[in-house]
Scaffold this motif. Sequence first.
Motif, PDB file in Angstrom:
ATOM      1  N   PRO A  91       1.229  -1.598   0.183  1.00  0.00           N
ATOM      2  CA  PRO A  91       0.161  -0.345  -0.505  1.00  0.00           C
ATOM      3  C   PRO A  91       0.714   1.030  -0.096  1.00  0.00           C
ATOM      4  N   GLN A  92       0.810   2.412  -0.717  1.00  0.00           N
ATOM      5  CA  GLN A  92       1.300   3.550  -0.734  1.00  0.00           C
ATOM      6  C   GLN A  92      -0.377   4.517  -0.265  1.00  0.00           C
ATOM      7  N   SER A  93      -0.192   6.242  -0.393  1.00  0.00           N
ATOM      8  CA  SER A  93      -0.606   6.989  -0.349  1.00  0.00           C
ATOM      9  C   SER A  93      -0.557   7.308  -0.837  1.00  0.00           C
ATOM     10  N   ASN A  94      -0.638   7.061  -2.198  1.00  0.00           N
ATOM     11  CA  ASN A  94      -1.233   7.467  -3.618  1.00  0.00           C
ATOM     12  C   ASN A  94      -1.497   5.889  -4.236  1.00  0.00           C
ATOM     13  N   GLY A  95      -1.732   4.763  -4.583  1.00  0.00           N
ATOM     14  CA  GLY A  95      -1.855   3.954  -5.433  1.00  0.00           C
ATOM     15  C   GLY A  95      -1.440   2.577  -4.198  1.00  0.00           C
ATOM     16  N   VAL A  96      -0.675   1.897  -5.256  1.00  0.00           N
ATOM     17  CA  VAL A  96      -0.531   0.431  -5.065  1.00  0.00           C
ATOM     18  C   VAL A  96       1.408   0.195  -5.076  1.00  0.00           C
ATOM     19  N   LEU A  97       2.029  -0.516  -5.093  1.00  0.00           N
ATOM     20  CA  LEU A  97       2.995  -1.044  -5.553  1.00  0.00           C
ATOM     21  C   LEU A  97       3.455  -2.427  -5.699  1.00  0.00           C
ATOM     22  N   TYR A  98       3.892  -3.034  -6.657  1.00  0.00           N
ATOM     23  CA  TYR A  98       3.806  -4.339  -7.100  1.00  0.00           C
ATOM     24  C   TYR A  98       5.663  -4.454  -7.587  1.00  0.00           C
ATOM     25  N   PHE A  99       6.253  -5.510  -7.158  1.00  0.00           N
ATOM     26  CA  PHE A  99       7.121  -5.878  -7.811  1.00  0.00           C
ATOM     27  C   PHE A  99       7.147  -7.133  -8.895  1.00  0.00           C
ATOM     28  N   THR A 100       7.458  -6.845 -10.690  1.00  0.00           N
ATOM     29  CA  THR A 100       7.192  -7.944 -10.866  1.00  0.00           C
ATOM     30  C   THR A 100       8.745  -8.936 -10.880  1.00  0.00           C
ATOM     31  N   GLN A 101       9.354  -9.884 -12.185  1.00  0.00           N
ATOM     32  CA  GLN A 101       9.837 -11.089 -11.990  1.00  0.00           C
ATOM     33  C   GLN A 101      10.822 -10.714 -13.230  1.00  0.00           C
ATOM     34  N   SER A 102      10.255 -10.197 -14.392  1.00  0.00           N
ATOM     35  CA  SER A 102      10.950 -10.141 -15.355  1.00  0.00           C
ATOM     36  C   SER A 102      10.439  -8.413 -16.436  1.00  0.00           C
ATOM     37  N   VAL A 103      10.710  -8.346 -17.604  1.00  0.00           N
ATOM     38  CA  VAL A 103      10.315  -7.456 -18.551  1.00  0.00           C
ATOM     39  C   VAL A 103       9.351  -7.873 -18.897  1.00  0.00           C
ATOM     40  N   LEU A 104       7.427  -7.010 -19.574  1.00  0.00           N
ATOM     41  CA  LEU A 104       6.472  -7.573 -20.959  1.00  0.00           C
ATOM     42  C   LEU A 104       6.407  -6.378 -20.566  1.00  0.00           C
ATOM     43  N   PRO A 105       7.081  -6.581 -22.278  1.00  0.00           N
ATOM     44  CA  PRO A 105       6.518  -5.006 -23.359  1.00  0.00           C
ATOM     45  C   PRO A 105       4.924  -5.884 -23.848  1.00  0.00           C
ATOM     46  N   PRO A 106       4.482  -4.194 -24.083  1.00  0.00           N
ATOM     47  CA  PRO A 106       3.380  -3.203 -24.316  1.00  0.00           C
ATOM     48  C   PRO A 106       2.630  -4.335 -26.000  1.00  0.00           C
ATOM     49  N   VAL A 107       2.060  -4.393 -25.949  1.00  0.00           N
ATOM     50  CA  VAL A 107       0.790  -5.047 -27.813  1.00  0.00           C
ATOM     51  C   VAL A 107       0.254  -4.735 -27.897  1.00  0.00           C
ATOM     52  N   PHE A 108       0.030  -3.638 -29.114  1.00  0.00           N
ATOM     53  CA  PHE A 108      -0.883  -3.179 -29.522  1.00  0.00           C
ATOM     54  C   PHE A 108      -1.940  -3.573 -30.716  1.00  0.00           C
ATOM     55  N   PRO A 109      -3.367  -4.004 -30.106  1.00  0.00           N
ATOM     56  CA  PRO A 109      -3.964  -4.559 -31.557  1.00  0.00           C
ATOM     57  C   PRO A 109      -3.597  -3.893 -32.522  1.00  0.00           C
ATOM     58  N   PRO A 110      -4.079  -4.710 -34.156  1.00  0.00           N
ATOM     59  CA  PRO A 110      -3.759  -3.334 -34.769  1.00  0.00           C
ATOM     60  C   PRO A 110      -4.678  -2.784 -35.290  1.00  0.00           C
ATOM     61  N   ALA A 111      -4.881  -1.945 -36.004  1.00  0.00           N
ATOM     62  CA  ALA A 111      -6.248  -0.821 -36.185  1.00  0.00           C
ATOM     63  C   ALA A 111      -6.801  -1.683 -37.400  1.00  0.00           C
ATOM     64  N   PRO A 112      -8.503  -1.476 -36.713  1.00  0.00           N
ATOM     65  CA  PRO A 112      -9.360  -2.364 -37.410  1.00  0.00           C
ATOM     66  C   PRO A 112      -9.109  -1.595 -39.434  1.00  0.00           C
ATOM     67  N   GLN A 113      -9.009  -2.475 -39.979  1.00  0.00           N
ATOM     68  CA  GLN A 113      -9.330  -2.023 -41.219  1.00  0.00           C
ATOM     69  C   GLN A 113     -10.798  -1.480 -42.295  1.00  0.00           C
ATOM     70  N   PRO A 114     -10.462   0.098 -42.860  1.00  0.00           N
ATOM     71  CA  PRO A 114     -11.922   0.276 -43.242  1.00  0.00           C
ATOM     72  C   PRO A 114     -13.037  -1.097 -44.062  1.00  0.00           C
ATOM     73  N   GLY A 115     -14.424  -1.391 -43.789  1.00  0.00           N
ATOM     74  CA  GLY A 115     -14.675  -2.457 -44.145  1.00  0.00           C
ATOM     75  C   GLY A 115     -14.522  -4.038 -43.759  1.00  0.00           C
ATOM     76  N   THR A 116     -13.898  -4.340 -41.735  1.00  0.00           N
ATOM     77  CA  THR A 116     -13.533  -5.132 -41.893  1.00  0.00           C
ATOM     78  C   THR A 116     -14.709  -5.584 -40.595  1.00  0.00           C
ATOM     79  N   ALA A 117     -14.690  -6.286 -39.920  1.00  0.00           N
ATOM     80  CA  ALA A 117     -15.412  -6.528 -39.134  1.00  0.00           C
ATOM     81  C   ALA A 117     -14.976  -6.794 -37.951  1.00  0.00           C
TER      82      ALA A 117
END
Length: 254
Positions: free
Chosen positions: A203-229
Amino acid sequence: MAGAAVMVALSLGGCQSTARQDAYAQVGSVCSFMAPTVSGTRNYTPRTTKEAPDSAVAYPDPETPVYCDRTIAESLRSVIELANYARALQTVGLFSILQRNGPFTVFAIPNGPLQQYEARVARGAPPPVSTPDLKSLLGYTIVRGRWSPDALRKAIARQPTHAIGLQTLSGAVLTVSPEPGTGKLVLSNAAGAVNKLWVTGVPQSNGVLYFTQSVLPPVFPPAPQPGTATATSAITYYGKGAGAVVAKPLAVSH
């Protein structure tokens, strides 16, 4: 490494006081936590002269006190094992955000994994290295809201998928779910890569702190193309707010 987290305990005796606590552990009288350190031993080298020390005792790994009445930014400055993470946040301009009221939940990266990542990104350049990739990676460790382990588990229990997505400062969604077999909370990205937690829910005064074990890079979903469902993700994600339910569908292109 994960076993070390089990050995660490929170002392929650006196969190009612609004007074700032001093820089030393006071057992039973304050809300405090002793953060582990494992990176110091990597700096040990055998002596080359008689005058130099030749014992790992000369390079101890002292635990670092973390107090619940401090901001996440203050705690990051004091924790030896998160020194590189704090420096990297300052380098990319994200550190000042964690000085604000928030609340924020931070999944901090320890020294070792971050050093390995920076070595790959820097390609020999001296640290600190400020790159868009590094800023995106660090933004992926910060979530708006006060997400304690109990809050995460309660939100997960409400989902038929047994997983939730948290909107991070990088813009990518961080998935939290119980690990099959152990039930421990783990993090994953949109590509399915998993990052286990080391220290959970300080617990922290302005939130919560965790430690992780490794690096996890972000993955952004591809933008939907015009006309795709598009289809709605089966995982509910939580956006801005103090851990409140702000559920929104995720668009997935086909």
